[in-house]
Scaffold this motif. Structure first.
Motif, PDB file in Angstrom:
ATOM      1  N   ALA A 211       0.990  -1.170  -0.032  1.00 23.92           N
ATOM      2  CA  ALA A 211      -0.182  -0.112  -0.049  1.00 23.92           C
ATOM      3  C   ALA A 211       0.870   1.403  -0.005  1.00 23.92           C
ATOM      4  CB  ALA A 211      -0.938   0.014   1.135  1.00 23.92           C
ATOM      5  N   HIS A 212       2.350   1.210  -0.086  1.00 27.75           N
ATOM      6  CA  HIS A 212       3.155   2.284  -0.157  1.00 27.75           C
ATOM      7  C   HIS A 212       3.762   2.512  -1.467  1.00 27.75           C
ATOM      8  CE1 HIS A 212       2.788   1.762   4.460  1.00 27.75           C
ATOM      9  NE2 HIS A 212       2.967   0.754   4.102  1.00 27.75           N
ATOM     10  N   GLY A 213       3.064   1.969  -2.612  1.00 26.33           N
ATOM     11  CA  GLY A 213       3.751   2.242  -3.920  1.00 26.33           C
ATOM     12  C   GLY A 213       4.800   1.254  -4.262  1.00 26.33           C
ATOM     13  N   THR A 214       5.175   0.115  -3.794  1.00 24.33           N
ATOM     14  CA  THR A 214       6.272  -0.850  -4.095  1.00 24.33           C
ATOM     15  C   THR A 214       5.526  -1.641  -4.760  1.00 24.33           C
ATOM     16  OG1 THR A 214       7.626  -0.109  -2.509  1.00 24.33           O
ATOM     17  CG2 THR A 214       7.870  -2.118  -3.587  1.00 24.33           C
ATOM     18  N   VAL A 215       5.955  -1.836  -6.292  1.00 23.72           N
ATOM     19  CA  VAL A 215       5.372  -3.072  -6.884  1.00 23.72           C
ATOM     20  C   VAL A 215       6.410  -4.147  -7.510  1.00 23.72           C
ATOM     21  CG1 VAL A 215       3.826  -4.173  -8.845  1.00 23.72           C
ATOM     22  CG2 VAL A 215       3.272  -2.041  -7.680  1.00 23.72           C
ATOM     23  N   ALA A 253       4.134  -7.021 -16.432  1.00 26.38           N
ATOM     24  CA  ALA A 253       3.341  -7.175 -15.384  1.00 26.38           C
ATOM     25  C   ALA A 253       3.281  -6.250 -14.397  1.00 26.38           C
ATOM     26  CB  ALA A 253       3.723  -8.538 -14.844  1.00 26.38           C
ATOM     27  N   VAL A 254       4.299  -5.578 -13.883  1.00 28.69           N
ATOM     28  CA  VAL A 254       4.295  -4.546 -12.696  1.00 28.69           C
ATOM     29  C   VAL A 254       3.494  -3.223 -13.376  1.00 28.69           C
ATOM     30  CG1 VAL A 254       6.085  -3.169 -11.751  1.00 28.69           C
ATOM     31  CG2 VAL A 254       6.515  -5.480 -11.866  1.00 28.69           C
ATOM     32  N   ARG A 310       0.746  -9.718   5.430  1.00 30.39           N
ATOM     33  CA  ARG A 310       1.613  -8.642   5.862  1.00 30.39           C
ATOM     34  C   ARG A 310       1.080  -7.374   5.277  1.00 30.39           C
ATOM     35  NH1 ARG A 310       6.400  -8.753   4.157  1.00 30.39           N
ATOM     36  NH2 ARG A 310       7.088  -6.971   5.187  1.00 30.39           N
ATOM     37  N   ILE A 311       0.858  -7.599   3.743  1.00 30.52           N
ATOM     38  CA  ILE A 311       0.152  -6.344   2.976  1.00 30.52           C
ATOM     39  C   ILE A 311      -0.914  -5.958   3.475  1.00 30.52           C
ATOM     40  CG2 ILE A 311      -0.219  -5.806   0.688  1.00 30.52           C
ATOM     41  CD1 ILE A 311       1.658  -7.755  -0.477  1.00 30.52           C
ATOM     42  N   THR A 320      12.948  -4.636  -2.728  1.00 28.86           N
ATOM     43  CA  THR A 320      12.865  -4.305  -4.095  1.00 28.86           C
ATOM     44  C   THR A 320      12.953  -5.122  -4.862  1.00 28.86           C
ATOM     45  OG1 THR A 320      15.031  -3.655  -4.498  1.00 28.86           O
ATOM     46  CG2 THR A 320      13.694  -1.967  -3.228  1.00 28.86           C
ATOM     47  N   GLN A 321      12.723  -4.978  -6.420  1.00 28.74           N
ATOM     48  CA  GLN A 321      12.910  -5.880  -7.359  1.00 28.74           C
ATOM     49  C   GLN A 321      14.539  -6.640  -7.360  1.00 28.74           C
ATOM     50  OE1 GLN A 321      10.272  -6.854  -9.602  1.00 28.74           O
ATOM     51  NE2 GLN A 321      11.578  -8.564  -9.858  1.00 28.74           N
ATOM     52  N   ALA A 322      15.262  -5.642  -7.253  1.00 26.81           N
ATOM     53  CA  ALA A 322      16.725  -6.212  -7.204  1.00 26.81           C
ATOM     54  C   ALA A 322      16.975  -7.145  -6.157  1.00 26.81           C
ATOM     55  CB  ALA A 322      17.489  -4.921  -7.037  1.00 26.81           C
TER      56      ALA A 322
END
Length: 675
Positions: A211-215, A253-254, A310-311, A320-322
């Protein structure tokens, strides 16, 4: 946990590990189900039909509020992608463990989803997606798109209501069937048309968004091995994609998830041309956990249910993606209650013996337990068996061995078919597409290894059953065939799934030293003994079931066996056969039965197309039976006049129940007879 079966058991497992109390809901059909027994609390929500229980929003919410539940996990299927349910949870002050209602609405309607992702620059399959198309509009649209086409329901997923149409002459009938199936499955019969992509591969990407903008995406899953648009075997990662293609598809997809403000776990599905893996088309987005999520869990090390929780609690992903790394290879096989030898028709029954594999590289997500009754009300998937390895070949080998150790007696399953599919040369080589199973269907559903031994094993089990257990035996009491002069044999004529027809088998001797002959063939040396019981308990173990060591012509194999009334269930290497003695009909009875239209599966009558007195040709549709979300049309077995229709819409029928009777038409002479 607003679901049932293996997914409910799987979610409960994570809840237990996290110390969160679980609440199961159940219908009358599931009162004794495994998920009900394993939950901390269980609440009845209605009778067996899904619309009156698992799809009953007020009943599910009442169960949550009465138990003080803070959140609802919808699993997959049922209410998992129902925007009305997501909104109702919010209104009731209960957290819906899924995405925001708007994301469910947009992605839950395939037409709206196509338009949304196309606007975001994601490629879609050419087609026509006007939501108000009539049947005539669909016919015109198919002509514009060009055959072959794919009819798809706007609501729902899982292959329900989808039809591949190769020419215009079949389209009208397929539209009727697709609308009826879509309405029954999703309550919405809206259809649209897409070009059918030839030899496609079905590849999907798992995404997580907080919910904080991370996909982020967690890599892809190959889901091309399908039967009737239903996935059968899935794996991660796909052997098709290059690193560059994987990056592009993951980014798409993201972008798809971000375009609708997605929060939670979701899956973006793509069609990929087998000949050109750089070209892919958006198929749909599933706004829920997928059946095949375990393969992603095994290669990423993440628990997706825990991540969902958790989400939903408002926590950030924290990576992150990395940070995402894929390790090794994982493959999943879906175990269904279906009979591959009879066109994959749903089956049913009571689980009389259950052996599920285990091991450090093997995972089983199962809703089964000993005594489970598998009916025709819900989806036929019973369990999933998943294996992981450092590479694809190792994972495939481990999965095959795990399936060989699987034994379900009392319910016919597809485990033998799954093993054949894993051993298919194209599967092994990674040359996959969604049509592979259909192309080689005859070979894949041929008799499973061990079928040829079933008659001999049956005779040996009966010999073992008839042999006295006492240590001091009068030779005259032993059914060895001994008598003054030439030895005789015990004989049975049997029928079994996977056998071409009735088979005659004879045996003479003792369990430790016998000779078995099948259909008058040369006798072969054989022996049988319980593997898990002392000699004094041999015969009494048959009803309870057990494991046998059987030697035929020098080959030794372990078989599982259990008696179910007049039926003897035999299982070996993952496959199972119900065997019964054959009762020959009289010639008159056989002729009369020739006009009987029988149900090929247990289920519910959803349509009746004929009435007494109707003239019908052979194959004319008479009755439509539905079981486990699958429709089957039963046609007239012979040409003639309908004598009687014995069932009505809504009636429950059993396997081989007589649905209608047709009086055969007299044979017409080709030329008139002179007076």
């Amino acid at each position: 946990m607003a679901n049932r079966g293996e997914i409910a058991v799987r979610v409960i497992r994570t809840l237990r590990e996290l110390g969160i109390e679980s609440v199961a809901v159940y219908s009358d059909a599931d009162a004794g189900a495994r998920h009900v027994r394993e939950a901390d609390v269980a609440v009845r929500i209605g009778p067996a039909p899904a619309r009156e229980s698992y799809l009953n929003i007020p009943a599910v919410l009442a169960a949550a509020t009465s138990t003080g539940a803070q959140a609802i996990h919808p699993g997959y299927g049922f209410l998992s992608e129902n925007a009305e349910f997501a909104a109702a949870c919010t209104e009731a002050g209960i957290v819906f463990i899924g995405p925001p209602t708007r994301a469910v609405e947009v992605m839950g309607d395939k037409i709206t989803a196509r338009r949304a992702v196309a606007a975001a620059g994601v490629p879609v399959v050419p087609g026509r997606d006007d939501p108000a198309m009539t049947d005539a509009d669909l016919l015109a649209a198919a002509d514009q798109v060009g055959y072959p086409v794919l009819l798809k329901p706007s609501a729902g997923g899982g292959g329900k209501g989808m039809r591949v149409v190769t020419d215009a002459s079949r389209l009208a009938a397929e539209v009727v069937g697709a609308r009826r199936e879509a309405a029954a499955a999703f309550g919405d019969d809206t259809l649209f048309v897409e070009r059918y992509v030839q030899t496609p591969r079905h590849i999907e990407v798992q995404v997580l968004a907080d919910a904080h903008g991370t996909v982020v995406h967690l890599g892809e899953r190959e889901c091309s091995l399908q039967r009737r648009h239903q996935k059968v075997i899935e794996e991660a990662p796909s052997v098709l994609l290059t690193p560059q293609a994987r990056e592009r598809m993951g980014a798409a997809a993201v972008a798809t998830a971000a375009s609708v403000g997605y929060v939670g776990a979701g899956t973006v599905e793509f069609l990929v041309a087998a000949a050109n893996p750089e070209e892919f088309f958006f198929l749909e987005m599933n706004t829920r956990l997928q059946v095949e999520h375990p393969v992603t869990e095994l290669v990423t090390g993440l628990d997706l249910v825990a991540e969902q929780l958790r989400i939903a609690a408002g926590e950030p992903l924290g990576y992150t993606q990395a940070d995402i790394r894929l390790t090794g290879h994982a493959v999943e096989a879906r175990v269904y209650a279906e009979d591959a030898a009879r066109g994959f028709l749903p089956t049913g029954g009571q689980v009389l013996r259950l052996d599920e594999p285990s091991g450090p590289a093997v995972r089983v997500d199962s809703g089964l337990r000993l005594g489970t009754t598998v009916g025709s009300t819900y989806d036929p998937m019973l369990a999933k068996i998943i294996a992981h390895g450092p590479d694809r070949d190792t994972a495939l080998d481990r999965l095959d061995r795990a399936l060989a150790r699987t034994c379900v007696l009392g319910v016919t399953t597809n485990v033998g078919f799954l093993r054949a599919l894993l051993e298919h040369p194209d599967t092994r080589a990674g040359r996959l597409d969604t049509g592979l199973i259909e192309r080689d269907l005859d070979a894949l559903v041929a008799a499973a290894p061990g079928a040829a031994d079933v008659p001999a094993v049956y005779a040996l089990v009966r010999l073992l059953e008839l042999t006295p257990d006492t240590p001091f035996v009068d030779p005259w009491d032993v059914p060895s065939g001994w008598r003054p002069g030439e030895h005789s044999s015990l004989h049975w004529t049997i029928t079994a799934a996977g056998l071409a027809g009735p088979v005659e088998v004879g045996v003479r001797g003792t369990p430790a030293d016998a000779l078995v002959a099948v259909d008058g063939g040369e006798p072969i040396p054989a022996a049988v003994e319980w593997a898990d019981a002392p000699a004094g308990e041999r015969a009494s173990r048959l009803a309870a079931g057990g494991e046998l060591v059987v030697t035929l012509a020098g080959r030794t194999r372990r078989w599982r066996v259990v008696a179910d009334g007049a039926t003897l269930w035999l299982g070996a290497d993952g496959a199972a056969w119900p065997v019964s003695e054959h009762r020959r009909r009289s010639a008159a009875a056989a002729v009369e039965a020739g006009g009987e239209a029988r149900s090929p599966m247990p289920g519910t009558v959803i349509a009746v197309h004929a009435a007494a007195g109707d003239e019908v040709a052979a194959g004319t549709p008479l009755v439509v039976v539905e079981a486990m979300k699958m429709e089957h049309t039963v046609g007239a077995p012979v040409a003639g006049r309908v004598k009687d229709v014995l069932v009505g819409v809504g009636e429950q029928v059993t396997l081989d129940a007589v649905l209608a009777v047709v009086d055969p038409a007299p044979v017409a002479l080709s030329t008139p007879v002179a007076p």
